[in-house]
Design an enzyme around this catalytic site. Structure first.
Site, PDB file in Angstrom:
ATOM      1  N   ARG A  59       0.946  -1.243   0.074  1.00  0.00           N
ATOM      2  CA  ARG A  59       0.045  -0.207   0.110  1.00  0.00           C
ATOM      3  C   ARG A  59       0.978   1.188  -0.211  1.00  0.00           C
ATOM      4  NH1 ARG A  59      -1.419   2.043   4.730  1.00  0.00           N
ATOM      5  NH2 ARG A  59      -1.983   0.037   5.438  1.00  0.00           N
ATOM      6  N   TYR A 111     -16.891  16.310 -15.222  1.00  0.00           N
ATOM      7  CA  TYR A 111     -17.180  14.916 -15.213  1.00  0.00           C
ATOM      8  C   TYR A 111     -18.390  14.527 -14.373  1.00  0.00           C
ATOM      9  CZ  TYR A 111     -16.848  10.033 -14.739  1.00  0.00           C
ATOM     10  OH  TYR A 111     -17.156   8.435 -14.869  1.00  0.00           O
ATOM     11  N   ASP A 183      -7.966  18.027 -14.570  1.00  0.00           N
ATOM     12  CA  ASP A 183      -8.108  16.676 -15.102  1.00  0.00           C
ATOM     13  C   ASP A 183      -7.947  16.775 -16.489  1.00  0.00           C
ATOM     14  OD1 ASP A 183      -9.586  14.287 -16.271  1.00  0.00           O
ATOM     15  OD2 ASP A 183     -11.143  14.498 -14.716  1.00  0.00           O
ATOM     16  N   LYS A 208      -9.286   5.713 -19.561  1.00  0.00           N
ATOM     17  CA  LYS A 208      -9.441   6.011 -20.944  1.00  0.00           C
ATOM     18  C   LYS A 208      -8.461   6.112 -21.567  1.00  0.00           C
ATOM     19  CE  LYS A 208     -13.021   6.778 -18.376  1.00  0.00           C
ATOM     20  NZ  LYS A 208     -13.527   8.250 -17.924  1.00  0.00           N
TER      21      LYS A 208
HETATM   22  C1  LIG Z   1     -13.820   8.663 -16.649  1.00  0.00           C
HETATM   23  C2  LIG Z   1     -13.620  10.074 -16.223  1.00  0.00           C
HETATM   24  C3  LIG Z   1     -13.349  10.194 -14.811  1.00  0.00           C
HETATM   25  C4  LIG Z   1     -13.631   8.984 -13.756  1.00  0.00           C
HETATM   26  O1  LIG Z   1     -12.583   7.956 -13.965  1.00  0.00           O
HETATM   27  P1  LIG Z   1     -12.624   6.611 -13.272  1.00  0.00           P
HETATM   28  O2  LIG Z   1     -11.566   5.746 -13.757  1.00  0.00           O
HETATM   29  O3  LIG Z   1     -13.988   6.067 -14.172  1.00  0.00           O
HETATM   30  O4  LIG Z   1     -12.955   6.543 -11.921  1.00  0.00           O
HETATM   31  C5  LIG Z   1     -12.919  11.609 -14.366  1.00  0.00           C
HETATM   32  N1  LIG Z   1     -12.789  12.344 -15.402  1.00  0.00           N
HETATM   33  C6  LIG Z   1     -13.029  12.359 -16.606  1.00  0.00           C
HETATM   34  C7  LIG Z   1     -12.821  13.332 -17.526  1.00  0.00           C
HETATM   35  C8  LIG Z   1     -13.439  11.053 -17.151  1.00  0.00           C
HETATM   36  O5  LIG Z   1     -13.653  10.833 -18.584  1.00  0.00           O
END
Ligand SMILES: *Cc1c(COP(=O)(O)O)cnc(C)c1O
Length: 392
Positions: A59, A111, A183, A208
Site C-alpha cells: 500500500r 465529469y 483533469d 481512458k
Molecule cells: C472517466 C472519467 C473520470 C473518472 O474516472 P474512473 O476511472 O471512471 O473512475 C474522471 N474524469 C473524466 C474526464 C473521465 O472521463
C-alpha cells in the site's frame, strides 16, 4: 536510468513518442527483461531490521506501481506521480487535501462522477463548491470567497468540450494562494501538459486514453512540487486508494502506444467532426478542432492537438435513441479513449447523476451524443453513423 544501451541523444532531448518507450524502467535492471516485472507481493522481507528495504508494504509502495508513477510524472513533467484504483479514487484522494470549511471553485461541466463527489459526498463534510463557466474569467474571479482553497479545471470539458484558459486561471489562482487541479483525461500528456503552465496537480482517469483498451480501471495524479507530492503521498497511503500491480503493468503496456493511438484517432475525429458539421440534420457539433469552436484559439495555444472526442446534438432524445440502437461499429457504452470507438449518451450515462435542469443548463441535452473515436477505418465509421442517422 536503468535500461537501454548507448544513447545518441541526451535523455532530456528525447521526443515524446520516444520517451513513451524509453522512460527509464523499460528494461529490468536485474534480468534485462523487456518489461517491468510484476511484483505480486503485499509485503517485503527486512533482511536487516535496522536497514528497512526501499519498499516495505505494497500500500505504501510497490516497485511495479512505482515504475508507473515515475512514468506518468516524467510524461507530465511533474516531480512525482501517484497511481490509484480508478480516476475517481485519484480525484477523491486529491480532494482530501481540503478540510471541513474549505471552498473549491469547479468548472461547471465537470465529469459527472466528480460532480456527484462534490455535491453528494464532500458537501456532507462541509467542503463547499461553486460551479462556474470557466471559459469566463470574470465568473471565476467572482466565485472567490475568503475560504476558497482550490480551483478545479477540466479542459476540454466533458461532454461539451469547452475550453478553459489554463495559464490565465492558474496565474489568477496563484495570486490568491489557491491550489490548481486539472483533469487531463481528454488530452493526455501527449497533447497537453498543464504542469508546464503552472498547474499544481494533474489528474487522469487512466481508464481512458492512457490505458486505451477498455480493460483497465485506473487513476493517476502528478504533483508539480515536492511539497504537494508529500501531501498526495500521505493521502494515497492513508486512504489506501492505490492501484494494484496487475493493473499498473497493464496500464504501462497501454501507455507505450499512446502517441500512435492518439494521433490516429485524432485525425479520424477531425474528419468526423467536419462531416457532422456539414450536415443539416445535426443541431450542434462540439469539437475544439472546428474553426467555429469558440475556444479554438486558446486551445491551440495550450495544447498540441484536439483529441479524439466529438460530441454532437442530433436534435431530440428520440433520435439519439434511434442512432444508439442502429449503429453497428462503436460500442454503445459509458467511457471513452479506447482502441475501439465508443458512443455514449451523456444524459442517461455519465451525467445521469446530474439534475435534469442543471444538465440542460450545461448543454447536455437529450439529443447529445459523445463519440470517442477509436482506431477503426474512418470511412467505415462514417458510413456506419450515416446509416444510423438516416434511419427514420
Ligand atoms: C472517466 C472519467 C473520470 C473518472 O474516472 P474512473 O476511472 O471512471 O473512475 C474522471 N474524469 C473524466 C474526464 C473521465 O472521463
Amino acid at each position: 536510468m536503468s535500461g537501454g544501451g548507448q544513447r545518441n541523444k541526451a535523455d532530456k532531448e528525447l521526443k515524446f513518442g520516444t520517451r513513451l518507450l524509453h522512460f527509464g524502467a523499460e528494461i529490468d535492471g536485474q534480468t534485462g527483461a523487456s518489461s517491468v516485472p510484476i511484483y505480486q507481493a503485499s509485503t517485503f522481507h527486512h533482511h536487516d531490521i535496522f536497514n528497512p528495504p526501499q519498499h516495505d508494504y505494497s500500500r505504501s509502495g510497490n516497485p511495479t506501481r512505482q515504475a508507473l508513477e515515475d512514468y506518468i510524472a516524467l510524461l507530465e513533467g511533474g516531480v512525482r506521480g501517484f497511481a490509484y484504483s480508478s480516476g475517481m479514487a485519484a480525484i477523491s484522494s486529491t480532494f482530501m487535501m481540503l478540510s471541513a470549511g474549505d471552498h473549491i471553485i469547479v468548472t461547471e461541466d465537470v465529469y459527472g462522477g466528480t460532480y456527484r463527489l462534490l455535491t453528494a459526498i464532500l458537501s456532507r463534510m462541509n467542503i463547499e463548491s461553486t460551479f462556474v463557466d470557466m471559459t469566463d474569467l470574470d465568473e471565476v474571479r467572482q466565485a472567490l470567497k475568503p475560504n476558497t482553497k482550490a480551483v478545479y479545471m477540466e479542459t476540454p470539458s466533458n461532454p461539451t468540450l469547452k475550453i478553459t484558459d489554463i495559464a490565465a486561471v492558474t496565474s489568477w489562482a496563484r495570486e490568491h494562494g489557491l491550489i490548481t487541479m486539472l483533469d487531463n483525461t481528454f488530452m493526455t500528456p501527449y497533447y497537453q501538459r498543464p504542469i508546464e503552465q503552472g498547474v499544481d496537480i494533474v489528474l487522469h482517469s487512466a481508464t481512458k486514453f492512457l490505458g486505451g483498451h477498455s480493460d483497465v480501471l485506473a487513476g493517476l495524479a502528478v504533483a508539480r512540487t515536492e511539497a504537494i507530492a508529500v501531501q498526495l503521498k500521505q493521502l494515497q497511503n492513508g486512504l489506501g486508494t492505490v492501484l494494484g500491480v496487475q493493473e499498473s503493468w497493464l496500464l504501462m503496456r497501454g501507455m507505450k502506444t499512446l502517441e500512435a493511438r492518439m494521433a490516429h484517432s485524432e485525425k479520424s475525429a477531425r474528419r468526423l467532426a467536419e462531416w457532422l458539421y456539414a450536415r443539416e440534420d445535426i443541431k450542434a457539433v462540439y469539437y475544439p478542432g472546428l474553426s467555429e469552436h469558440p475556444g479554438r484559439e486558446i486551445h491551440e495555444r495550450q495544447s498540441s492537438g484536439f483529441g479524439a472526442v466529438v460530441s454532437f446534438d442530433v436534435g431530440s432524445g428520440e433520435r439519439a435513441k434511434t442512432v444508439l440502437s442502429r449503429v453497428g461499429l462503436p460500442i454503445v457504452a459509458v467511457s471513452l479513449g479506447a482502441v475501439e470507438s465508443i458512443l455514449s449518451y451523456p444524459a442517461m450515462m455519465s451525467h445521469a447523476a446530474m439534475p435534469h435542469s442543471v444538465r440542460l443548463e450545461r448543454g447536455i441535452t437529450d439529443g447529445l451524443l459523445r463519440f470517442s473515436v477509436g482506431l477503426e477505418n474512418i470511412e467505415d465509421l462514417i458510413f456506419d453513423l450515416e446509416q444510423a442517422l438516416l434511419f427514420e
